[in-house]
Scaffold this motif. Structure first.
Motif, PDB file in Angstrom:
ATOM      1  N   CYS A 117      16.734  43.883 -44.250  1.00 48.49           N
ATOM      2  CA  CYS A 117      16.894  42.574 -43.610  1.00 48.49           C
ATOM      3  C   CYS A 117      16.901  41.482 -44.678  1.00 48.49           C
ATOM      4  O   CYS A 117      16.084  41.506 -45.610  1.00 48.49           O
ATOM      5  CB  CYS A 117      15.753  42.349 -42.623  1.00 48.49           C
ATOM      6  N   SER A 118      17.805  40.528 -44.548  1.00 49.00           N
ATOM      7  CA  SER A 118      17.962  39.473 -45.558  1.00 49.00           C
ATOM      8  C   SER A 118      17.638  38.085 -45.007  1.00 49.00           C
ATOM      9  O   SER A 118      18.085  37.076 -45.560  1.00 49.00           O
ATOM     10  CB  SER A 118      19.387  39.486 -46.120  1.00 49.00           C
ATOM     11  N   ILE A 131      13.632  42.649 -47.160  1.00 53.73           N
ATOM     12  CA  ILE A 131      12.590  43.515 -46.637  1.00 53.73           C
ATOM     13  C   ILE A 131      13.221  44.541 -45.705  1.00 53.73           C
ATOM     14  O   ILE A 131      14.373  44.396 -45.289  1.00 53.73           O
ATOM     15  CB  ILE A 131      11.511  42.712 -45.883  1.00 53.73           C
ATOM     16  N   VAL A 132      12.451  45.578 -45.372  1.00 56.05           N
ATOM     17  CA  VAL A 132      12.924  46.638 -44.482  1.00 56.05           C
ATOM     18  C   VAL A 132      12.188  46.506 -43.148  1.00 56.05           C
ATOM     19  O   VAL A 132      10.955  46.410 -43.112  1.00 56.05           O
ATOM     20  CB  VAL A 132      12.688  48.026 -45.099  1.00 56.05           C
ATOM     21  N   VAL A 133      12.948  46.511 -42.069  1.00 59.28           N
ATOM     22  CA  VAL A 133      12.404  46.297 -40.721  1.00 59.28           C
ATOM     23  C   VAL A 133      12.987  47.346 -39.773  1.00 59.28           C
ATOM     24  O   VAL A 133      13.992  48.001 -40.090  1.00 59.28           O
ATOM     25  CB  VAL A 133      12.744  44.881 -40.212  1.00 59.28           C
ATOM     26  N   PRO A 134      12.380  47.518 -38.585  1.00 57.10           N
ATOM     27  CA  PRO A 134      12.947  48.454 -37.607  1.00 57.10           C
ATOM     28  C   PRO A 134      14.368  48.047 -37.216  1.00 57.10           C
ATOM     29  O   PRO A 134      14.658  46.855 -37.023  1.00 57.10           O
ATOM     30  CB  PRO A 134      11.997  48.355 -36.415  1.00 57.10           C
ATOM     31  N   ALA A 135      15.245  49.015 -37.092  1.00 59.58           N
ATOM     32  CA  ALA A 135      16.640  48.728 -36.751  1.00 59.58           C
ATOM     33  C   ALA A 135      16.771  48.111 -35.368  1.00 59.58           C
ATOM     34  O   ALA A 135      17.739  47.389 -35.085  1.00 59.58           O
ATOM     35  CB  ALA A 135      17.467  50.016 -36.835  1.00 59.58           C
ATOM     36  N   SER A 136      15.796  48.358 -34.494  1.00 57.23           N
ATOM     37  CA  SER A 136      15.881  47.840 -33.124  1.00 57.23           C
ATOM     38  C   SER A 136      15.486  46.368 -33.011  1.00 57.23           C
ATOM     39  O   SER A 136      15.665  45.761 -31.954  1.00 57.23           O
ATOM     40  CB  SER A 136      14.988  48.676 -32.198  1.00 57.23           C
ATOM     41  N   LEU A 137      14.946  45.782 -34.073  1.00 53.62           N
ATOM     42  CA  LEU A 137      14.560  44.375 -34.045  1.00 53.62           C
ATOM     43  C   LEU A 137      15.672  43.517 -34.637  1.00 53.62           C
ATOM     44  O   LEU A 137      16.117  43.756 -35.769  1.00 53.62           O
ATOM     45  CB  LEU A 137      13.264  44.157 -34.834  1.00 53.62           C
ATOM     46  N   ALA A 138      16.109  42.526 -33.911  1.00 49.00           N
ATOM     47  CA  ALA A 138      17.160  41.632 -34.375  1.00 49.00           C
ATOM     48  C   ALA A 138      16.577  40.547 -35.275  1.00 49.00           C
ATOM     49  O   ALA A 138      15.387  40.225 -35.199  1.00 49.00           O
ATOM     50  CB  ALA A 138      17.878  40.987 -33.185  1.00 49.00           C
ATOM     51  N   ASP A 139      17.416  39.980 -36.125  1.00 51.58           N
ATOM     52  CA  ASP A 139      16.974  38.911 -37.020  1.00 51.58           C
ATOM     53  C   ASP A 139      16.411  37.733 -36.243  1.00 51.58           C
ATOM     54  O   ASP A 139      15.430  37.100 -36.658  1.00 51.58           O
ATOM     55  CB  ASP A 139      18.132  38.448 -37.905  1.00 51.58           C
ATOM     56  N   TRP A 190       7.854  47.351 -43.955  1.00 57.82           N
ATOM     57  CA  TRP A 190       7.936  48.819 -44.030  1.00 57.82           C
ATOM     58  C   TRP A 190       7.584  49.264 -45.437  1.00 57.82           C
ATOM     59  O   TRP A 190       8.025  48.669 -46.426  1.00 57.82           O
ATOM     60  CB  TRP A 190       9.352  49.263 -43.673  1.00 57.82           C
ATOM     61  N   CYS A 191       6.782  50.324 -45.541  1.00 61.73           N
ATOM     62  CA  CYS A 191       6.380  50.845 -46.849  1.00 61.73           C
ATOM     63  C   CYS A 191       7.051  52.177 -47.178  1.00 61.73           C
ATOM     64  O   CYS A 191       7.607  52.343 -48.263  1.00 61.73           O
ATOM     65  CB  CYS A 191       4.862  51.035 -46.902  1.00 61.73           C
ATOM     66  N   TRP A 192       6.999  53.119 -46.194  1.00 63.34           N
ATOM     67  CA  TRP A 192       7.432  54.483 -46.517  1.00 63.34           C
ATOM     68  C   TRP A 192       7.625  55.264 -45.223  1.00 63.34           C
ATOM     69  O   TRP A 192       7.028  54.956 -44.199  1.00 63.34           O
ATOM     70  CB  TRP A 192       6.357  55.149 -47.381  1.00 63.34           C
TER      71      TRP A 192
END
Length: 713
Positions: free
Chosen positions: A243-244, A259-267, A285-287
């Protein structure tokens, strides 16, 4: 240069255009790599000596005929020379250095007797005749002529200089100069900015002696989407995306741009949620575990009315990312772990015991004081908490969210340790560096405040990163063959925190780093199109500190990589040490190793012998019926360890040891100068350990010639 700085610089200020790479320094204790030293001369020598300076480094003040006190028992090892304060370091130049070639670990930026100004914790002046002692700060006056200068360093060194033969006014001026430059008024006054500016036109000359650095080149710094994409792919986190929305730090000043976020959450949802989190820190998100469970770190939500609603939305999105839609486990670290004030208090106590107070390892009182400092207790607490999270991810196949008020301290330690236990990639040198970069630097750990580089606020200071390195060392100490790097690497990494030439440990966040470098480029009249060319390199560019030869000391020769076979435990006759003997770990020597596991006595015992202890250690309820977590840990410790798989630490108090190479490396009683019979004994212990390990491997070997194997064993 400010008028105040010119006052201390005076007429003796000099500027050098000499390239770095000409000085040498010892990183280790004197007995770890002993150096040749001369006896005290009858009269102070008058040989002219000059320091070797880096680009942009100037001499601020200096004094001749200074004695550096090496031994308190007698003066035979004391050195005479010149004490110099520059805008980068305190440097002592001995008049009569031995010409004998030593085997020190050569440092490109620092000499053997050099101390970076950022490494100084306290500057204390003493007048023996008047019985006065004063801790000097910035712009302070000194009403007496000092006869002695004591420097307390953040790497636990205590260095003492005597001015018996030096001019009293010159001694006073150099003490005041050191105190002044140790307390910079602004971050831009740290020498790193001047040094990197001077290297602007020479930045491409990064190779040392024409060689390419062995490590550091493969370290991702996670300042671009491609680094995060590779990490997502490597861990199989298919339901997560880069996510940017924080580009140009428009959402949070303490988070990275990507950062890395769940794909189901929109910006759009993330932007709405951000305002409710501490410092607008969106969950990170870490791992990802191969079984689909995820590790996520999150700050607190200040608004209690919105907390349940937003957290539920976040947890639902994490659940959707799991292939089995398992329920998410939520763990609040603030409730189960010590806070930063407690950690710093424990560090101050163990530092006092190990370095400042008289050293008496043989006495029970000293060991009791170490225990009462609570440092080892806190190390154990972080390892236990991390192991519990591993149980949820590995044993229950559940995603875990770790919470902390600001998500910038305790979360850094725990998230890193969990990944170190679960992912063998992070036990390699390049992987470990990526881990620190990802979970500490990019996640916004406040290194500037926690290291207190500017001496602004002691209440904010906390040796949290050192605590993490100590936890890593405990794992290395228990599983020496599972890690590609050595405790020497960890020690050098900890020392690098106090060299202000690298970006890794210098800033509180990525935003602060980019802002300061932008201002710095403008101050140096560097065109905006070339601003990217001016940067503080990360500490992972080890070629700027060490040659390729020295970097080999970072590599563990016993490391069992992916292609190596697993070594099973064997019944081998043990070579036992007496209780009064110093542990081989004082000098970094590996004790008996079987299957990558070390026990407290240095013997090759079977891992099953720890089962009863570990069962009690991980259980909160003393009952006959085992809990699921107890069963998980018992089952893991009953199997042969896979050095390229899950690693769990042994966390009984008896399993947690003092990191002697770090805490005792400057203590003469623990580090016998120039070796002696103790050094010979250590070497014999090492030889016996190696023989035991080879015997174990030969007995387990099932090759075409068993007769030869048995005869050799």
């Amino acid at each position: 240069m400010s008028a105040d700085q010119k006052h201390y610089t005076g007429n003796c200020a000099k500027e050098s255009n000499q390239k770095p790479g000409s000085t040498e320094a010892s990183i280790f204790m004197r007995s770890y790599l002993p150096s040749a030293q001369t006896e005290k001369p009858i009269d102070p020598p008058i040989k002219k000596v000059e320091p070797k300076l880096l680009l942009g480094e100037i001499i601020v003040n200096e004094v001749n005929f200074v004695k550096k006190c090496i031994s308190s028992e007698n003066g035979h090892e004391d050195l005479w020379g010149k004490l110099i304060c520059t805008n980068f370091k305190v440097s002592f130049i001995p008049q009569n250095d031995s010409s004998k070639q030593s085997e020190h670990l050569s440092h490109i930026l620092l000499g053997e007797h050099d101390i970076p100004l950022t490494c100084l914790d306290q500057v204390v002046t003493v007048n023996d005749s008047k019985g006065k002692k004063k801790v000097l700060g910035s712009n302070q006056k000194l009403k007496f002529n000092p006869t002695e200068l004591i420097l307390y360093c953040k790497d636990l060194r205590i260095i003492r200089f005597c001015f018996d033969e030096a001019g009293p006014e010159s001694a006073k001026k150099v003490c005041l100069a050191i105190a002044h430059y140790t307390h910079p008024a602004d971050l831009h006054l740290l020498f790193g900015f001047e040094y990197q500016g001077r290297r602007y036109h020479e930045r491409k000359e990064t190779e040392i002696n024409g060689s390419v650095p062995l490590v550091g080149l493969q370290t991702a710094v996670f300042d671009r989407t491609s680094d995060w994409d590779r990490e997502i792919k490597r861990t199989g986190a298919s339901e997560w995306r880069v996510c940017s929305i924080n580009e140009r730090y428009c959402i949070s000043l303490s988070l990275p741009e990507y950062i890395v976020v769940p794909a189901s959450l929109a910006d759009q949802d993330l932007r709405q949620f951000a305002v409710y989190f501490s410092d607008n820190r969106i969950p990170l998100w870490c791992w990802n575990h191969p079984n689909g469970s995820s590790l996520v770190r999150m700050s607190n939500i200040a608004d209690p009315l919105q907390q349940k609603k937003i957290e539920q939305r976040i947890l639902n999105a994490i659940t959707k990312s799991h292939p089995q839609h398992s329920e998410v486990t939520r763990i609040d670290l603030d409730k189960g772990l010590p806070n930063t004030q407690d950690i710093q208090s424990a560090f101050s106590k163990i530092r006092q015991i190990c370095v400042i107070d008289s050293f008496e390892e043989s006495e029970e009182r000293w060991l009791l004081q170490i225990e009462n400092s609570r440092w080892l207790e806190y190390v154990r607490a972080f390892l236990k908490q991390s192991a519990e999270i591993v149980y949820h991810m590995e044993g229950k196949i559940a995603s875990v969210v770790i919470l902390e008020e600001e998500d910038r301290d305790l979360n850094c330690v725990v998230s890193s340790l969990v990944q170190l236990m679960l992912d063998p990639h992070y036990r390699t040198i390049s992987g470990f560096q990526c881990l620190v970069q990802k979970e500490w630097v990019m996640a916004g750990h406040r290194f500037l405040d926690r290291c207190n580089h500017l001496k602004k606020n002691e209440k904010e200071e906390c040796q949290l990163f050192l605590l993490f390195l100590d936890c890593v060392w405990q794992m290395i100490n228990q599983y020496p063959a599972a890690f590609e790097f050595t405790e020497t690497y960890l020690t050098v990494l900890s020392d690098s925190m106090w060299i202000p030439l690298f970006s890794t440990f210098l800033f509180n966040s990525c935003f602060q780093r980019s802002q300061h470098l932008m201002d710095f480029a403008k101050a140096k009249a560097i065109p905006p199109t070339e601003e990217d060319s001016v940067y503080f390199p990360p500490v992972w560019e080890w070629s700027q500190q060490f040659t390729a030869k020295e970097q080999t000391l970072f590599n563990n020769p016993m490391y069992v990589g992916k292609s190596a076979a697993c070594v099973h435990n064997g019944e081998v006759k043990s070579f036992r040490r007496t209780k009064k003997a110093y542990s081989a770990s004082v000098k970094g020597i590996l004790a008996s190793v079987a299957n990558g596991l070390r026990d407290g006595e240095g013997t090759l015992t079977r891992r099953a012998s720890f089962l009863s202890e570990l069962k009690q250690d991980f259980s909160t309820v003393k009952a006959v019926i085992e809990s699921p977590s107890e069963i998980f840990f018992r089952d893991w410790f009953s199997r042969t360890v896979d050095l390229q798989g899950l690693l769990l630490p042994m966390t009984l108090p008896s399993h947690i040891a003092l990191w002697k190479l770090y805490f005792l490396r400057w203590v003469p009683e623990a580090c016998i100068t120039k070796g002696g019979s103790i050094t010979t004994y250590h070497q014999l212990c090492q030889l016996v350990d190696e023989i035991e390990m080879l015997q174990s491997r030969l007995r387990q070997y099932k090759g075409p010639s068993p007769g030869i194997t048995q005869s050799l064993a």
